[in-house]
Design an enzyme around this catalytic site. Structure first.
Site, short mmCIF file in Angstrom:
data_model
loop_
_atom_site.label_atom_id
_atom_site.label_comp_id
_atom_site.label_asym_id
_atom_site.label_seq_id
_atom_site.Cartn_x
_atom_site.Cartn_y
_atom_site.Cartn_z
N HIS A 154 -50.39 9.48 18.57
CA HIS A 154 -49.90 10.88 17.91
C HIS A 154 -51.27 12.19 18.70
CE1 HIS A 154 -46.34 12.11 15.67
NE2 HIS A 154 -45.72 11.63 16.71
N GLY A 172 -47.54 -1.54 23.89
CA GLY A 172 -48.51 -0.43 23.65
C GLY A 172 -47.95 0.84 23.75
N HIS A 232 -44.17 10.31 28.47
CA HIS A 232 -44.06 10.25 27.15
C HIS A 232 -43.54 8.49 26.73
CE1 HIS A 232 -45.77 9.65 22.59
NE2 HIS A 232 -44.11 9.43 22.70
N SER A 259 -36.46 14.56 13.84
CA SER A 259 -36.60 14.18 12.60
C SER A 259 -37.28 12.49 11.66
CB SER A 259 -35.74 14.95 11.54
OG SER A 259 -35.71 15.86 11.60
N GLN A 260 -38.52 12.84 10.57
CA GLN A 260 -39.20 11.36 10.74
C GLN A 260 -37.51 9.75 9.96
OE1 GLN A 260 -42.09 10.38 12.12
NE2 GLN A 260 -41.25 11.56 13.17
N ASP A 295 -41.83 0.92 14.19
CA ASP A 295 -41.74 -0.31 15.02
C ASP A 295 -42.03 -1.31 14.80
OD1 ASP A 295 -41.54 1.75 17.31
OD2 ASP A 295 -43.75 2.24 17.53
#
Length: 760
Positions: free
Chosen positions: A90, A542, A44, A308-309, A112
Site C-alpha cells: 500500500h 504475492g 496493480h 470502500s473498505q 485476503d
C-alpha cells in the site's frame, strides 16, 4: 460516446489500449466501462508489465495446496493444519495519507486471508523510508507506524515481526508492505470462481461510498506534487467493523452455503465481479440500486470504482441466501442479494432499470494487455561502475582502526556508530506500538529472534515467518541480490529451528518502461526464481508494485531502490526445540558456521555508513553450502545442542556478536581468523550462508563431530560466552584486542537510535 486523450489518460490508459477496448466491445465504452477498464488494466491489477517474468517462479510442491491466482496461497502443515499467507503493498496511498494508507493496507491483506476460510493469526510488515533527518520523512514514518498499530491492534491480530530500512532513495516514495498469516478453519478452502447459473450474488460487509476512488490506477502511476490532490484515492478503514466481518465470514463459510467469495479490494465491485466471473467461466449480473451506500447521488462510475473498505462479494447456493444474510445481520453488517450468476461470461451492471455497463469478464480480468520489454544487453553503467570497486580503494587499516578523510576511527567507535545506524539499530520504538501478544500464541517476541514464531494450538507445532530484502544488494546486482534475499529469509527461519517451506513476494520497483527499471525487475525475478528452486520454497503468490517513483521539479523520475521483499514461512515440528539470538549461558562455546568465500565489503552497511559509498558487488550465494549450513543449524536446534542462533547479515560478524550480547545480556570473548582479509572485512564484511551459534561445552564434541561431517571445514569455534558485560574481539594472528565494548554502551546506541532521531 467518445473520450478525449486527456480523459483516457486520466483513467491510466494508453491510446492504444483505448483502441483495443473499442475493438473488444465493438463500440465506444461509456464512462463507467472506461473506468472499469482503467482500473482492471492497471499494473496493480493485471500485472501487464510483470506477468511474463512471474511465469518463471516455481509454484508447486508437496506442501502447496493453493498457488498464485487466488486471494492467498495455502500450504499443508500436516496433521490437518493448513496455512494461508500473502503479502501486499500500500505504497502510494501511504505516501499521500500515511495513517489511513498503512491502516487499510493491513485491512486489505487480512481480507485476503479470511476470504480463503482462514482465521488471521499474525501480521508482519516491511517498510522503507527516507532519512529520519528529514522532517517530512519523520511525519510519514510516524503516520505509517500509527496506522499499522491502530488497525492491527484494534482488529485483534498480533503484529509479530518485520523489517525497516532507511535510505534517501525512498524519500519521496515510502514502501509499506504487509504480510498476513491465517489458519484454515473451514473444511474446504474457499475459492473465488463463481459457479452455478442462477445462484444469488451477495454483497456483504460495510456500505459503499466515494472513498478510494480509482485507487488501483493511482497505485500504478508516479507520485508528483499533484498527487496530494489524489487523497480521495486513499481509503478509510474501520478495524472494528473488519473484526465483525472476519467472524461473520468464517461462520458463513462453515455453513456450506457459500459457493465462492472475493474481497472487494483494489477496483472494488469491478474487480470482484469480473474476477469471480472470469475464474468461474460464467457471468455476473449486478444491480447497483441494491448496493447499500453511505452517500447519496452516486453514479455507476463511482459505485464501480469505489474502494470502500470491509466489503465482500459472495456467490451463495440458491435458496440459502437468507441463511447467510441472517448471519451478517447478527454481526451488525450489511448483507443483500444484489445480483445473479448468469451463463453468458459477461459483467452486466444495472442502474435505475437500465444497463450501466456490459463487458466481457475475461476482457477485464484475464485477457488483459501484456507488454514485453527489451532487456538491456549488459548491466547499466552505474552497475558496471559499481562492480569495478574493490576494498583496495579504501584507506589502509591498522589494528587500532582506520583514518578516513583526516579523522581516525577505532574499530570500537565504528561498531558503536553502526549500532546507532537506523538500518541496524533496534526497531523497538516501532514494535512496542504493536500488540504482538494478542491471541496469546506469539512464542518468540519481536527483537529477540531472527524470525517470528507462532504457536499452533492443540499441537506441539509452530509456524515461523519472516520478511526480508536488502535493497542495496538489489540495486547494484539485482540477480545476485535477489538470490541473497531468498537465502537470508530461509536462514532466518532456520535460526529459530524452522524448515522453510514457501514464499510470498512483493516486487516494489520503478517504471518498467524505463530500460534500467525493467532490467532491475527482470534480473531480480530471475534471481528470485532460481533461489526459490534451489531452496525448495515455491512461490504461492504475492504482489507487484511498479512505478514507485517521484517526479522531481524538472519532471525527471526518481525511482526507489528496487525492493523485492520476500515473505517466507517455515514449519517447526516441535515447539520445545526453538531458539532466539541472545546468548543463554555463561561458558557456552561460540561457533561461526558457514564459509568466508563470499565475504565482502561491497554493498555493505559499513561501506555506506562509514565511507559514504554504495559500490562493489554483493556477496554471492553458494546454494550447496547454504543448504548444508541451514540444515546444520536446524539439526543442532532440534537435538538441543544449540542454545542461540543468529544470522550474520548487515554489519557483518561484529554486529551479529554485539546483537547476541545485547539480546542475552551476556558478554563474549572472541577471536576471528584474519590472515587473508583486511581488518574491516573481518569485522564488518558481509557474507551469505553464515550463522553465529552458541553451544554448551558438554555437547561441544558431539556438535563438532556433526559439523565436520556436515560442513567439513566450513565452520570455526571462535569464542566463549562470558559473564563480564562486554564484547571483546581480537584476531587469531594478532592477539591485540580490536574491540572491547560494554553491553551498556552497545545497548544505548542500539536501542536509542530511532528514538533519538525522532526527537531531534
Amino acid at each position: 460516446m467518445s473520450f478525449t486523450p486527456e480523459e483516457i489518460a486520466n483513467e491510466g490508459l494508453k491510446p492504444e489500449e483505448y483502441t483495443e477496448i473499442v475493438n473488444r466491445l465493438g463500440r465506444e465504452p461509456n464512462k463507467a466501462e472506461l473506468g472499469m477498464f482503467g482500473v482492471m488494466w492497471s499494473e496493480h491489477c493485471c500485472y501487464k508489465n510483470s506477468r511474463p517474468l512471474l511465469k518463471q517462479f516455481p509454484t508447486t510442491g508437496e506442501r502447496i495446496l493453493v498457488g498464485p491466482g487466488e486471494n492467498a496461497g495455502v500450504v499443508d502443515l500436516g496433521d490437518g493444519l493448513q496455512l494461508a499467507f500473502k503479502i501486499e503493498s500500500h505504497n502510494h496511498p501511504s505516501a499521500i495519507e500515511p495513517f489511513q494508507g498503512a491502516a487499510t493496507g493491513v485491512g486489505g491483506i487480512l481480507r485476503d486471508i479470511f476470504t480463503m476460510g482462514a482465521r488471521p493469526i499474525a501480521l508482519l510488515n516491511s517498510l522503507r523510508f527516507g532519512s529520519l533527518d528529514d522532517t517530512r520523512v519523520r511525519r510519514l514514518f510516524n503516520g505509517v507506524v500509527s496506522g499499522i498499530s491502530h488497525y492491527g491492534n484494534s482488529v485483534g491480530v498480533p503484529t509479530v515481526g518485520g523489517e525497516v530500512y532507511f535510505d534517501a532513495a525512498y524519500s519521496g516514495n515510502p514502501l509499506v508492505n504487509v504480510m498476513a498469516l491465517g489458519l484454515m478453519e473451514t473444511s474446504e478452502i474457499v475459492k473465488s470462481g463463481a459457479a452455478g447459473i442462477g445462484n444469488p450474488v451477495l454483497y456483504v460487509g460495510s456500505t459503499t461510498g466515494r472513498d478510494g476512488m480509482g485507487g488501483a490506477s493511482f497505485a500504478s502511476a508516479e507520485l508528483t506534487e499533484e498527487s496530494e490532490k489524489d487523497r480521495p484515492a486513499v481509503q478509510v478503514g474501520d478495524p472494528f467493523l473488519e473484526k465483525s466481518l472476519i467472524e461473520a465470514c468464517l461462520e458463513a463459510f462453515k455453513t456450506g452455503a457459500v459457493v465462492a467469495a472475493q474481497d472487494m479490494g483494489a477496483a472494488g465491485i469491478t474487480c470482484s465481479t469480473s474476477e469471480m466471473a472470469a475464474k468461474g467461466g460464467v457471468g455476473i449480473e449486478l444491480d447497483l440500486d441494491l448496493i447499500p451506500v453511505r452517500e447519496s447521488g452516486m453514479i455507476p462510475y463511482e459505485y464501480l470504482l469505489s474502494e470502500s473498505q470491509e466489503r465482500m462479494l459472495f456467490v451463495a447456493h440458491k435458496g440459502r441466501e437468507q441463511e447467510l444474510i441472517e448471519i451478517f445481520h447478527r454481526w451488525g453488517l450489511q448483507a443483500v442479494v444484489a445480483g445473479t450468476v448468469i451463463a453468458e461470461p459477461i459483467v452486466k451492471i444495472l442502474f435505475k432499470g437500465e444497463v450501466a455497463a456490459l463487458v466481457p469478464a475475461a476482457a477485464l480480468a484475464e485477457n488483459t494487455p501484456l507488454y514485453h520489454h527489451k532487456l538491456l544487453s549488459q548491466p547499466p553503467e552505474y552497475a558496471r561502475k559499481a562492480a569495478e570497486w574493490t576494498s583496495e580503494a579504501l584507506p589502509t587499516c591498522t589494528l587500532e582502526g582506520i583514518e578516513i578523510k583526516g579523522s581516525f576511527h577505532s574499530w570500537q567507535d565504528i561498531l558503536i556508530t553502526l549500532l546507532d545506524t537506523p538500518n541496524i539499530a533496534s526497531k523497538r520504538w516501532i514494535y512496542r506500538q504493536y500488540d504482538h501478544q494478542v491471541q496469546n500464541n506469539t512464542v518468540l517476541l519481536p527483537g529477540g529472534a531472527d524470525a517470528a514464531v507462532i504457536r499452533l494450538r492443540s499441537h506441539n507445532k509452530g509456524v515461523a515467518a519472516t520478511v526480508d530484502c536488502n535493497p542495496r544488494y538489489i540495486y547494484i546486482d539485482p540477480y545476485e541480490g535477489a538470490k541473497a534475499v531468498v537465502a537470508e529469509a530461509a536462514r532466518n527461519l532456520s535460526c529459530v529451528g524452522a524448515e522453510p517451506i514457501a514464499v510470498t513476494d512483493n516486487l516494489n520497483f520503478g517504471s518498467p518502461e524505463n530500460p534500467i527499471g525493467y532490467w532491475q525487475l527482470s534480473e531480480a525475478c530471475r534471481g528470485l526464481a532460481e533461489a526459490c528452486r534451489e531452496l525448495a520454497t515455491p512461490v504461492t503468490g504475492g504482489n507487484v508494485s511498479l512505478y514507485n517513483e517521484t517526479l522531481d521539479a524538472n519532471g525527471t523520475p526518481q525511482p526507489i531502490y528496487p525492493t523485492p521483499v520476500v515473505g517466507m514461512v517455515g514449519l517447526i515440528a516441535d515447539l520445545t526445540h526453538i531458539c532466539g539470538q541472545g546468548w543463554q549461558n555463561e561458558g557456552d562455546f561460540i561457533y561461526l558456521i558457514g564459509g568466508d568465500e563470499s565475504l565482502t565489503l561491497g554493498c555493505s552497511e559499513y561501506l555506506a555508513t562509514i565511507h559514504g559509498l554504495v559500490a562493489g558487488k554483493p556477496p554471492q550465494v553458494n546454494f550447496d553450502l547454504e543448504r548444508r549450513v541451514q540444515k546444520a543449524c536446524r539439526e543442532g536446534i532440534s537435538k538441543g545442542w544449540i542454545h542461540s542462533a543468529h544470522d550474520s547479515a548487515e554489519g557483518g560478524i561484529a554486529i551479529s556478536l554485539a546483537e547476541s550480547c545485547i539480546a542475552g545480556n551476556l558478554g563474549a570473548q572472541v577471536q576471528l581468523q584474519s590472515s587473508t582479509y583486511r581488518t574491516d572485512e573481518v569485522l564488518f564484511g558481509e557474507a551469505t550462508g553464515r550463522i553465529l551459534v552458541s553451544v554448551s561445552p558438554a555437547q561441544a564434541s558431539e556438535w563438532e563431530a556433526y559439523l565436520q561431517t556436515q560442513l567439513e571445514n566450513n565452520w570455526q569455534k571462535i569464542g566463549v560466552v562470558i559473564s563480564n558485560s562486554s564484547l571483546r574481539v581480537s584476531t587469531t594472528d594478532h592477539r591485540r584486542t580490536l574491540i572491547d565494548a560494554s553491553i551498556k554502551e552497545m545497548g544505548n546506541a542500539f536501542y536509542n537510535a530511532v528514538e533519538h532521531r525522532l526527537n531531534t
